[in-house]
Write an enzyme that holds these catalytic residues in place. Structure first.
Site, PDB file in Angstrom:
ATOM      1  N   GLU A  18      11.040   7.864 -16.251  1.00 24.13           N
ATOM      2  CA  GLU A  18       9.583   8.220 -16.559  1.00 24.13           C
ATOM      3  C   GLU A  18       9.109   7.802 -18.178  1.00 24.13           C
ATOM      4  OE1 GLU A  18       9.004  12.437 -15.216  1.00 24.13           O
ATOM      5  OE2 GLU A  18      10.909  12.232 -15.089  1.00 24.13           O
TER       6      GLU A  18
ATOM      7  N   HIS B 100       0.980  -1.252   0.057  1.00 22.14           N
ATOM      8  CA  HIS B 100       0.102  -0.148   0.024  1.00 22.14           C
ATOM      9  C   HIS B 100       1.108   1.195  -0.095  1.00 22.14           C
ATOM     10  CE1 HIS B 100      -3.476  -2.657   0.967  1.00 22.14           C
ATOM     11  NE2 HIS B 100      -2.467  -3.262   1.881  1.00 22.14           N
TER      12      HIS B 100
ATOM     13  N   SER C  40      16.561  20.941 -16.002  1.00 23.21           N
ATOM     14  CA  SER C  40      15.519  21.647 -16.664  1.00 23.21           C
ATOM     15  C   SER C  40      15.736  22.828 -17.174  1.00 23.21           C
ATOM     16  CB  SER C  40      14.543  21.975 -15.349  1.00 23.21           C
ATOM     17  OG  SER C  40      13.887  23.099 -15.455  1.00 23.21           O
TER      18      SER C  40
ATOM     19  N   LYS D   2      17.581  21.358 -10.966  1.00 26.49           N
ATOM     20  CA  LYS D   2      16.905  20.071 -11.315  1.00 26.49           C
ATOM     21  C   LYS D   2      18.022  18.988 -11.874  1.00 26.49           C
ATOM     22  CE  LYS D   2      12.938  19.429 -11.600  1.00 26.49           C
ATOM     23  NZ  LYS D   2      11.610  18.710 -10.727  1.00 26.49           N
TER      24      LYS D   2
END
Ligand code: ARG
Length: 460
Positions: free
Chosen positions: A290, A156, A277, A283
């Site tokens: 992804e 969970h 970024s 970043k």
């Protein structure tokens, strides 16, 4: 380039309409398979006396030459051809005249395309299997390295019980090993040669289907000609294996993305496997993970495309089937590149063992082990569960971060069976070491799992 079916029709579709029904842009990647099929077919036609032996030799020589020229890039595929089958036959005829017009005896593009597609998969699936194996090897090396690196295991997405990074990695290797099996199964079933099935009903010419099947490296010819041209189960099975593999990588990447975050800090991805970024100077983004996560969507989409394509399709061949290749090629390409990127990214990632170990404290991940401690002393599990739960409540009320912070008298309030030996059983490493059953996270058991998986890889 003339179309193969010019005889019957006074006009042919022009321009945009012709392009709409053409498939060259997609099936041009079957060129070598198409030539291999034609060579086997022509040789068999010669053997059987259906065409002169000399013609068979001429065809073979010219087909080999075309294959070489395509390979070398000295022969360009005419973008105006309808499909790769038309193009190759067209070149043959252009160069040889009548002998070129003899190659299609006893054959239809329906069995030809089914053959080319299967031949292509006989090459592509083992290549994908090799990418899977390499990926597993790289993960198993990491698993071995981190076999003793404790980390929280989650259910969970809540901290559940201590495990190790090596255990997590070998868990995914078990899944990837099943993926290998799925591709191998697909390969076994598709290993039958449809050549000689004709349009749908075979041929009255004395073809030798056994011979062409053998020459092309198949186990044997397909059983039923109608099934041979209508069947795309092999595409479905391969697309399904691709989609399942991609979903595995997607789930795996989701964890890695979380773990690379400042909130977890469990892993550090190499700079060369991250991006920055354009606006936020600080970043470091896990773009590769992804994208792999995202690309699983198209493999699922391709599987649905194929299933939908086949649903309700009348027997035997329908032009709809021409749509099959684009989807499957995309799935194969996608999974191949995902595996390669995933491998590079995970081989260079570093686990932050301190952060992982620290995360094992504070969430009472040792509560199950405390309950099992009581079971070992004879308490019924449900009572042990309750006693451990009450100890956890006591801890939270007292601002304590682990069961080990409670004194023995405090623990005994919840069960008289607690003794001093409890404390050493509660460290994350001790909890992990105790779970040494087959399949468990204990380091020596994980090393055994790694050995088993390596043995399976060695078997091929
Ligand atoms: N390009 C076609 C395909 O991919 C080849 C088969 C065409 N057969 C036909 N009867 N039109 O399926």
């Amino acid at each position: 380039m003339p179309v193969l079916w010019a005889g019957r029709l006074t006009e042919k579709p022009e321009g945009e309409a012709f392009a709409f029904q053409a498939s060259l842009a997609v099936d041009r990647r079957l060129a070598q398979e198409d030539i291999a099929g034609s060579r086997a077919h022509a040789a068999m036609l010669g053997e059987r006396g259906i065409i002169p032996a000399e013609t068979a030799r001429d065809l073979d020589r010219e087909l080999a030459r075309i294959a070489g020229e395509l390979e070398a890039g000295t022969l360009a595929i005419d973008p105006g051809a309808e499909d790769i089958h038309s193009f190759i036959e067209g070149v043959l005829t252009e160069r040889l005249g009548d002998p070129g017009r003899m190659v299609h005896a006893g054959r239809s593009r329906n069995d030809q395309v089914a053959l080319d597609f299967r031949l292509y998969l006989k090459r592509a699936i083992p290549e994908l299997g090799a990418e899977l194996s390499e990926t597993m090897k790289a993960l198993l090396d990491q698993a071995e390295k981190y076999a003793g690196a404790v980390m929280p295991g989650y259910t969970h997405l809540q901290r559940a019980q201590p495990v190790t990074a090596g255990y997590y990695l070998s868990a995914w290797c078990a899944a990837l090993d099943r993926d290998r099996g799925r591709f191998a199964d697909a390969l076994t079933r598709l290993d039958e040669c449809p050549l000689g099935a004709g349009a749908l009903a075979g041929s009255g010419l004395p073809l030798d289907r056994e011979a062409t099947a053998k020459a092309l490296g198949f186990r044997g010819p397909t059983l039923n000609a109608m099934d041979s041209v209508a069947d795309r189960d092999f595409a479905l099975e391969t697309a399904s294996a691709c989609a399942i593999t991609a979903v595995h990588l997607s789930r795996f990447c989701e964890d890695l993305i979380l773990w690379a975050s400042e909130e977890f800090r469990f892993i550090r991805l190499a700079d060369s496997w991250s991006t920055g970024s354009s606006i936020m100077p600080q970043k470091k983004n896990p773009d590769f993970a992804e994208l792999i996560r995202g690309k699983a969507g198209r493999t699922a989409g391709n599987l649905v495309t194929l299933l939908t394509l086949l649903k309700g399709l009348p027997y035997a061949y329908d032009k709809d089937l021409q749509e099959d290749k684009e989807s499957l090629f995309d799935s194969l390409d996608t999974v191949r590149s995902c595996l390669r990127m995933f491998r590079g990214m995970t081989a260079s990632m570093v686990f932050n063992t301190e952060a992982m170990e620290a995360a094992c404290v504070g969430g009472f991940l040792e509560a199950t082990d405390a309950a099992e401690y009581l079971v070992r002393k004879g308490l019924p599990f449900r009572r042990a569960h309750e006693a451990a739960a009450l100890v956890v409540r006591d801890c939270i009320r007292a601002g304590q971060r682990s069961i080990g912070e409670r004194s023995l008298p405090e623990l005994k309030v919840r069960s008289e069976l607690f003794e001093a030996d409890l404390y050493q059983a509660l460290s994350p490493a001790a909890c992990v070491a105790a779970r040494n059953l087959p399949g468990g996270p204990a380091p020596e058991e994980v090393r055994r799992q790694i050995r088993v998986l390596r043995e399976r890889l060695a078997l091929g």
